[in-house]
Design a protein around this motif. Sequence first.
Motif, PDB file in Angstrom:
ATOM      1  N   ALA A 118       0.859  -1.188   0.000  1.00 25.21           N
ATOM      2  CA  ALA A 118       0.000   0.000   0.000  1.00 25.21           C
ATOM      3  C   ALA A 118       0.893   1.234   0.000  1.00 25.21           C
ATOM      4  O   ALA A 118       1.932   1.260   0.657  1.00 25.21           O
ATOM      5  N   LEU A 119       0.505   2.225  -0.741  1.00 25.13           N
ATOM      6  CA  LEU A 119       1.283   3.459  -0.835  1.00 25.13           C
ATOM      7  C   LEU A 119       0.778   4.456   0.198  1.00 25.13           C
ATOM      8  O   LEU A 119      -0.413   4.774   0.234  1.00 25.13           O
ATOM      9  N   GLN A 120       1.688   4.926   1.053  1.00 28.73           N
ATOM     10  CA  GLN A 120       1.298   5.950   2.008  1.00 28.73           C
ATOM     11  C   GLN A 120       0.816   7.183   1.248  1.00 28.73           C
ATOM     12  O   GLN A 120       1.514   7.696   0.374  1.00 28.73           O
ATOM     13  N   ALA A 121      -0.386   7.637   1.573  1.00 30.63           N
ATOM     14  CA  ALA A 121      -0.973   8.746   0.814  1.00 30.63           C
ATOM     15  C   ALA A 121      -1.819   9.614   1.734  1.00 30.63           C
ATOM     16  O   ALA A 121      -2.281   9.165   2.781  1.00 30.63           O
ATOM     17  N   SER A 122      -1.999  10.852   1.320  1.00 28.98           N
ATOM     18  CA  SER A 122      -2.836  11.794   2.066  1.00 28.98           C
ATOM     19  C   SER A 122      -3.933  12.342   1.155  1.00 28.98           C
ATOM     20  O   SER A 122      -3.778  12.366  -0.069  1.00 28.98           O
ATOM     21  N   THR A 123      -5.016  12.775   1.779  1.00 34.29           N
ATOM     22  CA  THR A 123      -6.063  13.463   1.021  1.00 34.29           C
ATOM     23  C   THR A 123      -5.614  14.888   0.756  1.00 34.29           C
ATOM     24  O   THR A 123      -5.313  15.626   1.695  1.00 34.29           O
ATOM     25  N   SER A 158     -10.452  29.728 -15.277  1.00 31.82           N
ATOM     26  CA  SER A 158     -10.931  30.445 -16.465  1.00 31.82           C
ATOM     27  C   SER A 158     -12.379  30.892 -16.268  1.00 31.82           C
ATOM     28  O   SER A 158     -13.116  30.359 -15.430  1.00 31.82           O
ATOM     29  N   SER A 159     -12.800  31.879 -17.069  1.00 32.01           N
ATOM     30  CA  SER A 159     -14.146  32.435 -16.938  1.00 32.01           C
ATOM     31  C   SER A 159     -15.235  31.431 -17.296  1.00 32.01           C
ATOM     32  O   SER A 159     -16.396  31.595 -16.897  1.00 32.01           O
ATOM     33  N   SER A 160     -14.893  30.382 -18.046  1.00 34.97           N
ATOM     34  CA  SER A 160     -15.903  29.390 -18.445  1.00 34.97           C
ATOM     35  C   SER A 160     -16.369  28.520 -17.283  1.00 34.97           C
ATOM     36  O   SER A 160     -17.333  27.765 -17.416  1.00 34.97           O
ATOM     37  N   LEU A 161     -15.694  28.636 -16.139  1.00 35.52           N
ATOM     38  CA  LEU A 161     -16.016  27.754 -15.011  1.00 35.52           C
ATOM     39  C   LEU A 161     -16.860  28.431 -13.937  1.00 35.52           C
ATOM     40  O   LEU A 161     -17.023  27.877 -12.850  1.00 35.52           O
ATOM     41  N   VAL A 162     -17.411  29.603 -14.222  1.00 36.43           N
ATOM     42  CA  VAL A 162     -18.268  30.283 -13.247  1.00 36.43           C
ATOM     43  C   VAL A 162     -19.421  29.362 -12.856  1.00 36.43           C
ATOM     44  O   VAL A 162     -20.083  28.768 -13.708  1.00 36.43           O
ATOM     45  N   GLY A 163     -19.639  29.233 -11.556  1.00 37.43           N
ATOM     46  CA  GLY A 163     -20.735  28.402 -11.056  1.00 37.43           C
ATOM     47  C   GLY A 163     -20.368  26.945 -10.842  1.00 37.43           C
ATOM     48  O   GLY A 163     -21.198  26.162 -10.378  1.00 37.43           O
ATOM     49  N   LYS A 164     -19.131  26.541 -11.150  1.00 43.20           N
ATOM     50  CA  LYS A 164     -18.712  25.143 -10.992  1.00 43.20           C
ATOM     51  C   LYS A 164     -17.814  24.983  -9.769  1.00 43.20           C
ATOM     52  O   LYS A 164     -17.118  25.914  -9.359  1.00 43.20           O
ATOM     53  N   ASN A 165     -17.847  23.768  -9.182  1.00 42.47           N
ATOM     54  CA  ASN A 165     -16.970  23.439  -8.068  1.00 42.47           C
ATOM     55  C   ASN A 165     -15.676  22.841  -8.603  1.00 42.47           C
ATOM     56  O   ASN A 165     -15.692  22.049  -9.542  1.00 42.47           O
ATOM     57  N   ILE A 166     -14.551  23.175  -7.998  1.00 43.55           N
ATOM     58  CA  ILE A 166     -13.246  22.696  -8.456  1.00 43.55           C
ATOM     59  C   ILE A 166     -12.703  21.647  -7.479  1.00 43.55           C
ATOM     60  O   ILE A 166     -12.764  21.831  -6.258  1.00 43.55           O
ATOM     61  N   THR A 167     -12.191  20.556  -8.017  1.00 44.10           N
ATOM     62  CA  THR A 167     -11.490  19.546  -7.226  1.00 44.10           C
ATOM     63  C   THR A 167     -10.191  19.194  -7.930  1.00 44.10           C
ATOM     64  O   THR A 167      -9.997  19.507  -9.100  1.00 44.10           O
ATOM     65  N   VAL A 168      -9.311  18.526  -7.195  1.00 40.94           N
ATOM     66  CA  VAL A 168      -8.068  18.038  -7.794  1.00 40.94           C
ATOM     67  C   VAL A 168      -7.799  16.632  -7.271  1.00 40.94           C
ATOM     68  O   VAL A 168      -8.081  16.325  -6.111  1.00 40.94           O
ATOM     69  N   THR A 169      -7.310  15.785  -8.164  1.00 41.90           N
ATOM     70  CA  THR A 169      -6.933  14.419  -7.791  1.00 41.90           C
ATOM     71  C   THR A 169      -5.424  14.279  -7.906  1.00 41.90           C
ATOM     72  O   THR A 169      -4.830  14.648  -8.920  1.00 41.90           O
ATOM     73  N   VAL A 170      -4.811  13.763  -6.836  1.00 39.82           N
ATOM     74  CA  VAL A 170      -3.375  13.507  -6.824  1.00 39.82           C
ATOM     75  C   VAL A 170      -3.163  12.000  -6.932  1.00 39.82           C
ATOM     76  O   VAL A 170      -3.781  11.227  -6.206  1.00 39.82           O
ATOM     77  N   THR A 171      -2.312  11.589  -7.866  1.00 43.48           N
ATOM     78  CA  THR A 171      -2.010  10.173  -8.066  1.00 43.48           C
ATOM     79  C   THR A 171      -0.540   9.925  -7.764  1.00 43.48           C
ATOM     80  O   THR A 171       0.331  10.639  -8.272  1.00 43.48           O
ATOM     81  N   GLY A 172      -0.291   8.934  -6.903  1.00 39.21           N
ATOM     82  CA  GLY A 172       1.081   8.599  -6.521  1.00 39.21           C
ATOM     83  C   GLY A 172       1.491   7.254  -7.079  1.00 39.21           C
ATOM     84  O   GLY A 172       0.719   6.296  -7.033  1.00 39.21           O
ATOM     85  N   LYS A 173       2.714   7.200  -7.612  1.00 37.07           N
ATOM     86  CA  LYS A 173       3.268   5.947  -8.126  1.00 37.07           C
ATOM     87  C   LYS A 173       4.643   5.713  -7.523  1.00 37.07           C
ATOM     88  O   LYS A 173       5.429   6.643  -7.375  1.00 37.07           O
ATOM     89  N   LYS A 174       4.908   4.438  -7.188  1.00 35.46           N
ATOM     90  CA  LYS A 174       6.219   4.048  -6.690  1.00 35.46           C
ATOM     91  C   LYS A 174       6.395   2.572  -6.971  1.00 35.46           C
ATOM     92  O   LYS A 174       5.460   1.778  -6.788  1.00 35.46           O
ATOM     93  N   ALA A 175       7.571   2.192  -7.433  1.00 32.40           N
ATOM     94  CA  ALA A 175       7.827   0.794  -7.773  1.00 32.40           C
ATOM     95  C   ALA A 175       7.513  -0.106  -6.587  1.00 32.40           C
ATOM     96  O   ALA A 175       7.893   0.181  -5.453  1.00 32.40           O
ATOM     97  N   GLY A 176       6.788  -1.202  -6.868  1.00 28.78           N
ATOM     98  CA  GLY A 176       6.449  -2.159  -5.823  1.00 28.78           C
ATOM     99  C   GLY A 176       5.288  -1.753  -4.948  1.00 28.78           C
ATOM    100  O   GLY A 176       4.986  -2.431  -3.973  1.00 28.78           O
TER     101      GLY A 176
END
Length: 482
Positions: A237-242, A290-308
Amino acid sequence: MGASLRRRSVALATGAALLTGTIWALPQAAIADDANPTGSITGTVTGDQIAVGDGLATAWLDAGSHYEVYYGSISANGTYSITGLPAGTYHVGFNELGYDDGETVTSWIEWYNDSLTLEDGTPLEVGDGPVTGIGADLDTIGKVASNPVISGTATVGSKLTVSRGAWPAGAELQYEWYAGEELLQEGTSASLVLGANAVGKRVSVDVYAYLYPTGTPSNDTIQFKRTLETAPVKAAALQASTPSVSGTATVGATLTVKAGTWAKGASLSYQWYASGKKINGATKSTYKISSSLVGKNITVTVTGKKAGHVTTSKGSKATAKVALSATPTISGSAKVGQKLTAKPGRWTSGTRLTYQWYANGKAISKATKSTFTVPSNLKGKKITVKVTGTKSGYATVSTTSRATGAVAAKSTAKPAGSQVAKPSSKTSCPKSHPIKGNQTTRHTKDWIYHVPGGQYYNATHPEQCFATAAAAQKAGYRASKR
């Protein structure tokens, strides 16, 4: 030890005709002559690796100066038969894995009856007929587990440990750790921390000592035991944070992701979303809205990769809806006694706007309307106004205007009453006072008067009207350049 044990080992085909006659030159008692051997030894063997069907049963004939060895294969159900044996005294050994190159490498041989060495085993007398019921439980010797066993969790980063198993007293053990057929580690360590190269493979260990097949010490001959394989090694399991998002959700603002704590060495990537829909090209740790996003909620997804490790993605909480806001401007003259007006610009429809005026960055008490009349105590100070917009479900946004110039003293020039008049409309002056005086907001002292026929005369909105240019100049205005 050079080449790994498995590469040096040879899995021999079984069958008495092929393998009969292997000679081990060790001094022993004499053997009776028998031109037509008809003896045999049979039985059933149990063990956790017998079902593979590679095992060998060996009958070691005491020939005085050496041993002659006869073989019989152990079937997957554990039965075996060694036939064509001349009369004599035998020691019977059971080789669970069936490896024996006849010279230097042999998989572990347990001796009948429940012994670690040939010498300690129970001898059998074979004559013209069969000797039956000679069996063994190869999983234990004297109620002690015979084979080494791996313990631990087969996950990258976890530590596996292997037990010794049962060996003759004084045996010095070596360990070879494998993932499939790949050698991971060799030496005297009975433990291993699993690395990324083991993912998806089954781990096993060859434990060996320098012993003759008889179980006695040797300088160059090896006996080994092999563990059962583990389950396939899992990625850790990869140690990860929200992650969280910093910044205000308003058009033109830059949002920044705070990834939190992730496993050392993890490679992080980003993807921004607007109301759950991927924003094309928004793959950095920051995003300018950008101005096209008025009225929308913004989120971001972080993806972590590590060998094994398991590739892991974590999404942030949504921001408030993106608001449209503007930087306010101030109209009017920054002079004592003059009225200043905040022009908020364009905001999201339905936004409630509030105001706060400042002098040199300090909030002015009770100055919370869209207009502000400059008092005398603010002379020399610069005025700004902050506009705050609120709307349910949207980000609350505050923007601040640029500062005016330093507040000037109240003008003491008083043009003659007949020389000055009030505008007759928003854009017009009385015919008796045709010269338009305009107080521009670009610079607080840049008051301009326009005469009929001038380029900007018709477009000018006058604050005051004058009968003559001299009267306008006396009131503090300068002539328009056009």
